[in-house]
Every structure is written in C-alpha cells, then in structure tokens.
Scaffold this motif. Structure first.
Motif, PDB file in Angstrom:
ATOM      1  N   PHE A 120      39.115  42.611  39.717  1.00  0.00           N
ATOM      2  CA  PHE A 120      40.132  41.798  40.392  1.00  0.00           C
ATOM      3  C   PHE A 120      39.464  40.971  41.484  1.00  0.00           C
ATOM      4  CE2 PHE A 120      43.500  41.386  43.708  1.00  0.00           C
ATOM      5  CZ  PHE A 120      44.324  40.530  42.991  1.00  0.00           C
ATOM      6  N   VAL A 121      39.655  39.661  41.425  1.00  0.00           N
ATOM      7  CA  VAL A 121      38.965  38.735  42.317  1.00  0.00           C
ATOM      8  C   VAL A 121      39.991  38.013  43.185  1.00  0.00           C
ATOM      9  CG1 VAL A 121      37.461  36.715  42.446  1.00  0.00           C
ATOM     10  CG2 VAL A 121      37.148  38.390  40.615  1.00  0.00           C
ATOM     11  N   THR A 122      39.709  37.935  44.497  1.00  0.00           N
ATOM     12  CA  THR A 122      40.541  37.141  45.409  1.00  0.00           C
ATOM     13  C   THR A 122      39.645  36.251  46.254  1.00  0.00           C
ATOM     14  OG1 THR A 122      40.479  38.754  47.220  1.00  0.00           O
ATOM     15  CG2 THR A 122      42.226  39.012  45.555  1.00  0.00           C
ATOM     16  N   ALA A 123      40.217  35.192  46.763  1.00  0.00           N
ATOM     17  CA  ALA A 123      39.495  34.289  47.662  1.00  0.00           C
ATOM     18  C   ALA A 123      40.432  33.884  48.790  1.00  0.00           C
ATOM     19  CB  ALA A 123      39.002  33.057  46.911  1.00  0.00           C
ATOM     20  N   VAL A 124      39.882  33.821  49.985  1.00  0.00           N
ATOM     21  CA  VAL A 124      40.653  33.473  51.173  1.00  0.00           C
ATOM     22  C   VAL A 124      40.358  32.037  51.569  1.00  0.00           C
ATOM     23  CG1 VAL A 124      41.051  34.007  53.610  1.00  0.00           C
ATOM     24  CG2 VAL A 124      40.660  35.863  51.970  1.00  0.00           C
ATOM     25  N   ASP A 125      41.408  31.300  51.923  1.00  0.00           N
ATOM     26  CA  ASP A 125      41.249  29.927  52.393  1.00  0.00           C
ATOM     27  C   ASP A 125      40.652  29.950  53.805  1.00  0.00           C
ATOM     28  OD1 ASP A 125      41.620  27.294  53.387  1.00  0.00           O
ATOM     29  OD2 ASP A 125      43.264  26.991  51.980  1.00  0.00           O
ATOM     30  N   ASP A 126      39.510  29.295  53.990  1.00  0.00           N
ATOM     31  CA  ASP A 126      38.858  29.293  55.302  1.00  0.00           C
ATOM     32  C   ASP A 126      39.645  28.500  56.346  1.00  0.00           C
ATOM     33  OD1 ASP A 126      36.740  30.876  54.488  1.00  0.00           O
ATOM     34  OD2 ASP A 126      35.526  29.171  53.853  1.00  0.00           O
ATOM     35  N   TRP A 127      40.549  27.636  55.897  1.00  0.00           N
ATOM     36  CA  TRP A 127      41.360  26.844  56.824  1.00  0.00           C
ATOM     37  C   TRP A 127      42.828  27.226  56.668  1.00  0.00           C
ATOM     38  CZ3 TRP A 127      39.149  21.161  56.441  1.00  0.00           C
ATOM     39  CH2 TRP A 127      37.862  21.155  56.986  1.00  0.00           C
ATOM     40  N   GLY A 134      47.802  35.375  53.183  1.00  0.00           N
ATOM     41  CA  GLY A 134      47.732  35.489  51.722  1.00  0.00           C
ATOM     42  C   GLY A 134      46.410  34.981  51.174  1.00  0.00           C
ATOM     43  N   SER A 135      46.196  35.262  49.925  1.00  0.00           N
ATOM     44  CA  SER A 135      44.998  34.794  49.231  1.00  0.00           C
ATOM     45  C   SER A 135      45.243  33.405  48.656  1.00  0.00           C
ATOM     46  CB  SER A 135      44.621  35.757  48.105  1.00  0.00           C
ATOM     47  OG  SER A 135      44.261  37.021  48.614  1.00  0.00           O
ATOM     48  N   ALA A 136      44.213  32.582  48.695  1.00  0.00           N
ATOM     49  CA  ALA A 136      44.314  31.248  48.110  1.00  0.00           C
ATOM     50  C   ALA A 136      44.089  31.273  46.602  1.00  0.00           C
ATOM     51  CB  ALA A 136      43.292  30.322  48.764  1.00  0.00           C
ATOM     52  N   PHE A 137      43.474  32.352  46.118  1.00  0.00           N
ATOM     53  CA  PHE A 137      43.166  32.430  44.696  1.00  0.00           C
ATOM     54  C   PHE A 137      43.104  33.903  44.294  1.00  0.00           C
ATOM     55  CE2 PHE A 137      39.888  33.175  41.471  1.00  0.00           C
ATOM     56  CZ  PHE A 137      40.346  32.391  40.424  1.00  0.00           C
ATOM     57  N   MET A 138      43.667  34.221  43.131  1.00  0.00           N
ATOM     58  CA  MET A 138      43.591  35.574  42.589  1.00  0.00           C
ATOM     59  C   MET A 138      43.388  35.494  41.083  1.00  0.00           C
ATOM     60  SD  MET A 138      46.505  37.799  44.611  1.00  0.00           S
ATOM     61  CE  MET A 138      47.855  36.744  44.083  1.00  0.00           C
ATOM     62  N   ASP A 139      42.560  36.367  40.565  1.00  0.00           N
ATOM     63  CA  ASP A 139      42.314  36.386  39.130  1.00  0.00           C
ATOM     64  C   ASP A 139      41.695  37.732  38.764  1.00  0.00           C
ATOM     65  OD1 ASP A 139      42.244  35.547  36.524  1.00  0.00           O
ATOM     66  OD2 ASP A 139      40.392  34.382  36.730  1.00  0.00           O
ATOM     67  N   THR A 140      41.742  38.065  37.486  1.00  0.00           N
ATOM     68  CA  THR A 140      41.084  39.262  36.975  1.00  0.00           C
ATOM     69  C   THR A 140      40.089  38.851  35.900  1.00  0.00           C
ATOM     70  OG1 THR A 140      43.013  40.679  37.406  1.00  0.00           O
ATOM     71  CG2 THR A 140      41.388  41.487  35.838  1.00  0.00           C
ATOM     72  N   THR A 141      38.843  39.172  36.140  1.00  0.00           N
ATOM     73  CA  THR A 141      37.821  38.950  35.139  1.00  0.00           C
ATOM     74  C   THR A 141      37.384  40.309  34.585  1.00  0.00           C
ATOM     75  OG1 THR A 141      36.037  39.023  36.778  1.00  0.00           O
ATOM     76  CG2 THR A 141      37.023  36.873  36.308  1.00  0.00           C
ATOM     77  N   PHE A 142      36.585  40.288  33.545  1.00  0.00           N
ATOM     78  CA  PHE A 142      36.150  41.539  32.918  1.00  0.00           C
ATOM     79  C   PHE A 142      34.630  41.572  32.822  1.00  0.00           C
ATOM     80  CE2 PHE A 142      40.514  41.203  31.695  1.00  0.00           C
ATOM     81  CZ  PHE A 142      40.970  42.515  31.663  1.00  0.00           C
ATOM     82  N   LEU A 143      34.071  42.714  33.183  1.00  0.00           N
ATOM     83  CA  LEU A 143      32.634  42.925  33.126  1.00  0.00           C
ATOM     84  C   LEU A 143      32.323  44.053  32.152  1.00  0.00           C
ATOM     85  CD1 LEU A 143      31.766  42.738  36.943  1.00  0.00           C
ATOM     86  CD2 LEU A 143      31.755  40.877  35.266  1.00  0.00           C
ATOM     87  N   THR A 144      31.070  44.124  31.749  1.00  0.00           N
ATOM     88  CA  THR A 144      30.615  45.188  30.864  1.00  0.00           C
ATOM     89  C   THR A 144      29.294  45.728  31.382  1.00  0.00           C
ATOM     90  OG1 THR A 144      29.357  43.696  29.435  1.00  0.00           O
ATOM     91  CG2 THR A 144      31.671  44.068  28.876  1.00  0.00           C
ATOM     92  N   SER A 145      28.943  46.902  30.917  1.00  0.00           N
ATOM     93  CA  SER A 145      27.650  47.500  31.251  1.00  0.00           C
ATOM     94  C   SER A 145      27.241  48.406  30.105  1.00  0.00           C
ATOM     95  CB  SER A 145      27.741  48.305  32.550  1.00  0.00           C
ATOM     96  OG  SER A 145      26.492  48.898  32.872  1.00  0.00           O
TER      97      SER A 145
END
Length: 401
Positions: free
Chosen positions: A220-227, A234-245
C-alpha cells in the motif's frame, strides 16, 4: 558432426521486487506443479542482456519502427525541404524490398513492423544514399504532386494503385537494413517482409520461475502533498502495488556451432562473444522498478555444461516446489534439488555428450553432479570457454596457443 551448446543454469534469490508485469500491472505468475510461481518471460531477460552486451562491445543495435522518421530528421537538418525529406523517408521503406515495407505516411513513414538494425551509422548511411539520389527523389515527388492534382479515373480495384515506384537502389537499402551486429548474431532477427535480413537466434532462453510456491504481496503506497493547505492531513495519492520475492531458476543455452558459423568460422570471436554473454546472463539486473525496489543481487549459483548434440535444462528439478528449510529460506534446498536433477539426468542419458561442466556457488557444501567447483564467476567463465574450445575428442584444438 555434432552441434555444440553452452548451457547456463542460474539460481538467484530476488528480494521484494516486481521484475515483470502483465497488462493489469500485476507481477506475472504461472502455475507449475500445481503451485503458483512467479514468472519472468524470456523477452524480459533478453533485452537487458542485449543492451549490456552492446554497451560492452560499443556496437549498438536498435529495435525500432522509427528508422524512416530518423532519416527524415537528418535530411531536414541538412536543409532539405519538409515535403522532400518526408518523401525520401517513404522511399527508404518503399525501396527496401520489391514490394516495399508498409508504413504510416502521416508519421514520416514510420514502419508498421519493428526493425532490428545496426544503429551505429545506419541513419547517416541512408541519408547519404538519399543525397546521392536526390535528383531522382525530386522528380518522383514532382510526379506524385502532379498526379494528386489530376482527376483520378483509375480502377479502384487495382491493388498497386497509389504506390510510388522505388527510386532508391533496393540492394543498397537492403544492405543497410541487413547489416548484422554481435547481438544480432546472438539473439537473431526477423524482419517482416525482408526475409534476407532474417537471422536465426543462437541463444535459447527459458522463462525464469521461482523454485517454490510464491504469492503476490500487496504494498500500500501513499504520498503526501508537500504544499498542503493548513489543517489538511490527507494523502495526495494512494495506491496498492504488488511485489514478489523468491529464488528463481534461470536457464539459457548458446548454440556455439551456429554462432561460429555466423562469424565466418572465427572460433576465437565466437568464444569471446559467448563469454561476454555468459557474464551478461550472470550480472544483468532487470530494470523494472529498480528505483523503488533495488533488487541488485548476484546469483547464489551459476553452473555450465558444454554439450554436443542438444541442450539440457534442469527445470524438472522444480516441478515439485521445494520446501523451505526449518530455519526458513529456499536457496539451499533449491541448490540440492538442482544437483540431484543433474545426477538423475546423467544416469538416464549418460555423459557421452558432456564435454565439460562446472559451477560456482555461495553454498558451503559441494555439489556431486554439477562438475568442477570454481571459486569465482571469472574462473567459471574461463573454464566454460576452455571446454567449449576443445575438439570432439575433448582435446584442445591443434592450433591452440
């Protein structure tokens, strides 16, 4: 006379990463032995290896549809009028074969099919060819413009209607497109509509698979707006990516006989190229998501086998997914499974076609069936090339230094 192959086997742990994705932006998987495995297809492995080799050899190739547009840009830079440069670009495709290559006229005659060409000077060479035949191109463009202004009473059922004649020498255009490079000799080339440029691949690459069951892990990935506005948490961006190992088994083989033939029977050059390719297989890291996962591992094991007759993969070692050790980890059981599979293969088929084999590994225990153990990848590659250079009796060639 037997065909000689250099088989390369690799076991490598990849930390959390996303080495290759499907059209749904998910890591690619495949079911093998009734277990889900992470899969990296052959083409995703071959391109980074090709680029690494081209960088080492300083002999670039380009897989592109934009060769005619590149020539058109070069002609414009040399002062050619817009319409004439575009017409010349179309003539490169039209003159490549008797029927011509299909293009998109609205995009400076970008070819419909991908071309794989030697990239070092092809644009300059084709621009010079156009310059040498500029008068013919100017006359051809004038005829085409005049034809557009005239009433069209021709038969619409004529399949050749509207296609201009070839104005550049087909043999010279084809010679530019057909020019090989070291990586084209290795990985081959197929150009639709230009069969004389086809080069069979000396390299065969299998999809890489995890040796064990492996699932996708959500991130789960989030990003905060610096301004942010005051009070905005709140978060400016949210998404879910998938990783493997997992621990991947990779297999690739080089047809050394075919490669030597392509290089005009220059065995020394073929062996040099095979050695550089072997290093690229060992050290190349796939570029996907490098900045966010940095999966810059090196293999835990690399093994080679020089064989006369046909290549042999040890993929069946992992048809039944390996189980982790009591303390966790799949590297050690994968290593033992690979060694066991090599032993079974030798028992079933014999070793009459096995010119030589060896391995290098980080494992403490020796392998019983993978040949001579080497301390480094450098000595492993040197041993592989020494075995590849021997004659059919297993002896170095008579003219060897």
């Amino acid at each position: 006379m037997h065909t000689r192959y250099l088989d390369i086997h690799v076991l490598e742990h990849r930390p959390p990463s996303c080495l290759n994705r499907d059209r749904h932006n998910m890591p690619k998987t495949m079911t093998v032995g009734n277990a889900t495995r992470i899969m990296v297809p052959a083409q995703a492995q071959r391109r980074p290896q090709r680029l690494a080799l081209e960088s080492t050899l300083e002999e670039p190739a380009a897989r592109t549809r934009n060769l005619p547009p590149q020539v058109a840009r070069a002609l414009r830079a040399a002062g050619w009028p817009e319409e004439l440069a575009r017409f010349a670009a179309g003539q490169i495709a039209r003159s490549a074969t008797a029927k011509g290559l299909e293009t998109n006229p609205k995009e400076d005659h970008r070819t419909n099919a991908m071309l794989l060409v030697a990239a070092d000077s092809i644009v300059e060479d084709l621009a010079e060819l156009c310059t040498a035949h500029r008068a013919d191109l100017e006359k051809g463009l004038a005829r085409l413009q005049k034809k557009k202004e005239e009433p069209d009473d021709s038969d619409d059922t004529n399949p050749g209607r509207g296609k201009p004649p070839a104005l550049l020498p087909t043999d010279q255009v084809a010679a530019c497109l057909n020019r090989p490079t070291a990586t084209i000799h290795l990985f081959g080339r197929m150009l639709a509509g230009l069969t004389d440029a086809d080069v069979p691949s000396a390299v065969q690459t299998a999809p890489a698979l995890t040796t064990h069951r492996s699932d996708l892990q959500p991130d789960f990935v989030t990003a905060v707006d610096d301004w942010q506005d005051p009070g905005d948490r709140g978060s400016a961006f949210m998404d879910t990516t998938f990783l493997t190992s997992g621990v991947f088994y990779r297999f690739t083989t080089v047809n050394l006989t075919d490669l030597t033939r392509k290089l005009d029977s220059d065995q020394n050059q073929a062996l040099r190229l095979a050695g550089l390719f072997m290093r690229a297989v060992i050290m190349t890291v796939l570029p996907a998501k490098q900045t966010s996962t940095a999966p810059h591992t090196v293999p835990d094991l690399v093994a080679y086998a020089v064989r006369d007759g046909r290549p042999v993969t040890y993929a069946s070692a992992f048809e039944q997914p390996v189980q982790a050790t009591p303390k966790g980890g799949y590297l050690t059981p994968s290593y033992h499974a690979l060694d066991t599979c090599a032993g079974i293969t030798h028992r079933l088929t014999g070793t009459g076609d096995l010119v030589g084999h060896g391995y290098a590994t980080a494992q403490n225990n020796d392998a019983a069936h993978l040949g001579t153990r080497h301390d480094s990848f450098d000595t492993l590659i040197a041993a592989a090339l020494a075995h590849a250079a021997t004659d059919a009796t297993g002896q170095p060639p008579a003219n060897a230094a």
